[in-house]
Design a protein around this motif. Structure first.
Motif, PDB file in Angstrom:
ATOM      1  N   MET A 151      46.376  46.780  55.395  1.00 30.71           N
ATOM      2  CA  MET A 151      46.037  47.328  53.750  1.00 30.71           C
ATOM      3  C   MET A 151      45.341  46.425  52.491  1.00 30.71           C
ATOM      4  O   MET A 151      44.585  47.139  51.753  1.00 30.71           O
ATOM      5  N   LYS A 152      46.721  46.179  52.171  1.00 26.04           N
ATOM      6  CA  LYS A 152      46.311  45.500  51.026  1.00 26.04           C
ATOM      7  C   LYS A 152      46.198  44.639  50.978  1.00 26.04           C
ATOM      8  O   LYS A 152      44.928  43.772  49.754  1.00 26.04           O
ATOM      9  N   LYS A 153      45.671  43.853  52.253  1.00 28.86           N
ATOM     10  CA  LYS A 153      45.169  42.971  51.802  1.00 28.86           C
ATOM     11  C   LYS A 153      43.667  43.230  51.693  1.00 28.86           C
ATOM     12  O   LYS A 153      42.199  42.684  50.976  1.00 28.86           O
ATOM     13  N   ASN A 154      43.085  44.336  52.776  1.00 25.16           N
ATOM     14  CA  ASN A 154      41.576  44.772  52.368  1.00 25.16           C
ATOM     15  C   ASN A 154      41.834  45.569  51.264  1.00 25.16           C
ATOM     16  O   ASN A 154      39.962  44.718  50.410  1.00 25.16           O
ATOM     17  N   LYS A 155      42.552  45.733  50.639  1.00 23.62           N
ATOM     18  CA  LYS A 155      42.229  46.524  49.060  1.00 23.62           C
ATOM     19  C   LYS A 155      41.667  44.604  48.297  1.00 23.62           C
ATOM     20  O   LYS A 155      41.426  45.146  47.165  1.00 23.62           O
ATOM     21  N   ALA A 156      42.873  44.408  48.415  1.00 28.45           N
ATOM     22  CA  ALA A 156      42.949  42.930  47.771  1.00 28.45           C
ATOM     23  C   ALA A 156      41.146  42.405  47.832  1.00 28.45           C
ATOM     24  O   ALA A 156      40.530  41.793  46.661  1.00 28.45           O
ATOM     25  N   GLN A 157      40.287  42.098  48.882  1.00 30.87           N
ATOM     26  CA  GLN A 157      39.011  41.446  49.189  1.00 30.87           C
ATOM     27  C   GLN A 157      38.243  42.196  48.146  1.00 30.87           C
ATOM     28  O   GLN A 157      37.603  42.070  47.937  1.00 30.87           O
ATOM     29  N   THR A 158      38.203  43.254  48.547  1.00 34.60           N
ATOM     30  CA  THR A 158      37.254  44.862  47.826  1.00 34.60           C
ATOM     31  C   THR A 158      37.503  44.291  46.360  1.00 34.60           C
ATOM     32  O   THR A 158      36.372  44.489  45.631  1.00 34.60           O
ATOM     33  N   ILE A 159      39.036  43.911  44.996  1.00 33.40           N
ATOM     34  CA  ILE A 159      39.099  44.185  44.669  1.00 33.40           C
ATOM     35  C   ILE A 159      37.699  42.682  44.219  1.00 33.40           C
ATOM     36  O   ILE A 159      37.392  42.780  43.073  1.00 33.40           O
ATOM     37  N   TYR A 162      34.157  43.031  44.365  1.00 32.31           N
ATOM     38  CA  TYR A 162      34.149  43.748  43.049  1.00 32.31           C
ATOM     39  C   TYR A 162      33.554  42.377  42.072  1.00 32.31           C
ATOM     40  O   TYR A 162      32.703  42.441  41.266  1.00 32.31           O
ATOM     41  N   GLN A 206      30.406  51.686  45.073  1.00 33.36           N
ATOM     42  CA  GLN A 206      30.889  50.245  44.382  1.00 33.36           C
ATOM     43  C   GLN A 206      29.528  49.123  43.380  1.00 33.36           C
ATOM     44  O   GLN A 206      29.770  48.594  42.644  1.00 33.36           O
TER      45      GLN A 206
END
Length: 168
Positions: free
Chosen positions: A1-9, A12, A58
């Motif tokens: 989950m953190k990897k997904n959030k980091a990829q999204t950020i 962005y 986004q």
């Protein structure tokens, strides 16, 4: 989950930076179409791609943040007003028509047209005259052509992005 959030950020930030750099790069190109107010709009390439590979909120944020950054760095209050109105109208229409069977190229072309319509609206308000609308046909053709070009490139970028199997 953190990897997904980091990829999204990361995505962005990359999109905002790329849109900003494209805006700057375009300001350095000594190419003019010979028509006042007409430019290619390279940064809109990033917005079209963002609309297809990111969540709508986004992608909208990328568009607005880019406009704010570019206006504060290279522009003034008037360029902010023109860009913001054109950018928001363009994004809204592209978002709505993206849900239809219209291709990426068609979506981009409508975005280019609507961007110029938004700018004419601001010009009419600022200049306090509707006579500026006489310039609209020229800008509609320009928006159609630049939207076509950016749409073709956007389609290629989106297809390559999807081949890399990035998560949205």
């Amino acid at each position: 989950m953190k990897k997904n959030k980091a990829q999204t950020i990361a995505l962005y930030g990359l999109m905002v930076a790329l849109a900003f750099v494209f805006s700057y790069f375009e300001s350095l190109i000594p190419f003019h179409f010979g028509i006042p107010g007409v430019k290619l709009g390279l940064a809109n390439l990033v917005v079209v791609v963002a609309l297809y590979i990111m969540k709508p909120a986004q992608a909208f944020s990328v568009a607005v943040i880019r406009i704010l950054l570019v206006s504060m760095t290279f522009g003034n209050v008037y360029s902010l007003a023109y860009s913001l109105c054109g950018g928001i109208l363009s994004f809204a229409v592209m978002y709505l028509v993206k849900k239809t069977k219209l291709s990426v190229i068609g979506v981009s072309m409508l975005g280019g047209i609507c961007h110029n319509i938004g700018q004419i609206i601001v010009a009419a308000i600022i200049m306090e005259t509707i006579n500026i609308a006489y310039y609209l046909p020229v800008l509609l053709v320009a928006g159609l052509l630049t939207g076509l070009l950016l749409g073709v490139v956007s389609k290629i970028v989106i297809e390559r992005f999807e081949k890399l199997k990035f998560n949205r």
